[in-house]
Scaffold this motif. Sequence first.
Motif, PDB file in Angstrom:
ATOM      1  N   THR A   1      14.623  -4.424  47.901  1.00  0.00           N
ATOM      2  CA  THR A   1      14.873  -5.650  47.143  1.00  0.00           C
ATOM      3  C   THR A   1      16.116  -5.472  46.276  1.00  0.00           C
ATOM      4  O   THR A   1      16.198  -4.496  45.522  1.00  0.00           O
ATOM      5  CB  THR A   1      13.677  -5.985  46.236  1.00  0.00           C
ATOM      6  OG1 THR A   1      12.495  -6.107  47.036  1.00  0.00           O
ATOM      7  CG2 THR A   1      13.918  -7.287  45.483  1.00  0.00           C
TER       8      THR A   1
ATOM      9  N   SER B   1      18.408  -5.262  43.324  1.00  0.00           N
ATOM     10  CA  SER B   1      18.043  -5.154  41.904  1.00  0.00           C
ATOM     11  C   SER B   1      18.476  -6.374  41.114  1.00  0.00           C
ATOM     12  O   SER B   1      17.825  -6.753  40.129  1.00  0.00           O
ATOM     13  CB  SER B   1      18.670  -3.894  41.301  1.00  0.00           C
ATOM     14  OG  SER B   1      18.168  -2.739  41.941  1.00  0.00           O
ATOM     15  N   SER B   2      19.574  -7.003  41.537  1.00  0.00           N
ATOM     16  CA  SER B   2      20.039  -8.200  40.829  1.00  0.00           C
ATOM     17  C   SER B   2      19.012  -9.333  40.909  1.00  0.00           C
ATOM     18  O   SER B   2      18.950 -10.186  40.021  1.00  0.00           O
ATOM     19  CB  SER B   2      21.373  -8.671  41.405  1.00  0.00           C
ATOM     20  OG  SER B   2      21.274  -8.902  42.805  1.00  0.00           O
ATOM     21  N   ALA B   3      18.180  -9.327  41.971  1.00  0.00           N
ATOM     22  CA  ALA B   3      17.153 -10.359  42.092  1.00  0.00           C
ATOM     23  C   ALA B   3      16.035 -10.169  41.076  1.00  0.00           C
ATOM     24  O   ALA B   3      15.261 -11.105  40.818  1.00  0.00           O
ATOM     25  CB  ALA B   3      16.570 -10.343  43.510  1.00  0.00           C
TER      26      ALA B   3
END
Length: 280
Positions: A131, A133-135
Amino acid sequence: MHEASTAVFMNAAQKGLASPVPTVVPTASRWSPWRLMPMLGPLVLFVIWDMVVRFKLIPPILLPSPWTTLSTLFVGMAGGSLSGDFAYTLLRTLEAFLIAAVVGVPVGVLLGSNERAYRSVEFVIDFFRSTPSSALIPLFLMIFGVSDINKVAIAAFGALLIVLFNSAYGVINARKQRVMAAKVMGATRWQIFKDVLIWESLQPTFVGLRSAVSMSLVIVIVAEMFIGSERGLGHRIIDSQQVMNVRDMYASILAAGALGYVLNIVFLVLEKRIVHWSGR
């Protein structure tokens, strides 16, 4: 016959007739032009950059010359405000990396030493590792709010998964011959763990640490861009872009790239010094 030849040699040695042992004098290695090869890539990049600016393939208002950008970088790092933002980003990156290393390495080694335990959490690790990390920035915003802790926490989380994954797989994929040899010699499970598995996991662990420090830097800069921040290279890049201060923007980008490159080189040197037996 042997005794006679020995006596002759001893007699000659006493008279100073024996051949002296040659002294090997180390010679300095010759300089090779191949040592300049790492400079070829940056040189070509700056030449292309300069040609694009000279022939105005991109408007100067959007792309300053490389020499102007380097001048802005050097002035900013030599006591200018850029050095302060650089220090903030470096500090946040090191804090996130240290958290990831201190937690990820021992947990990864422990999970790797028990493959069933690792398989039970493998999906969770791979899911969050895949996933972006910015999400997860909105999630960390709700948990930690707009603060420095937020930026360090999200970077540490992203780096932690990389360290944990590499450390665990380093133990799981340890050379079976060495483990079997230790068992045959009567080593206990604890002895195999501390004398074989930990040392076998060092090489992939260092690969994970090197990737983790780069990931920490990337996430910190992204967080500085999009989470309320007053200092840091990410904040400086996005702020310069909004006011069209392209010289400062490109200088900040070069500073971030140089920081990432230096951190990578440091870990390469450490890996070669500490895991010098790798591949043997």
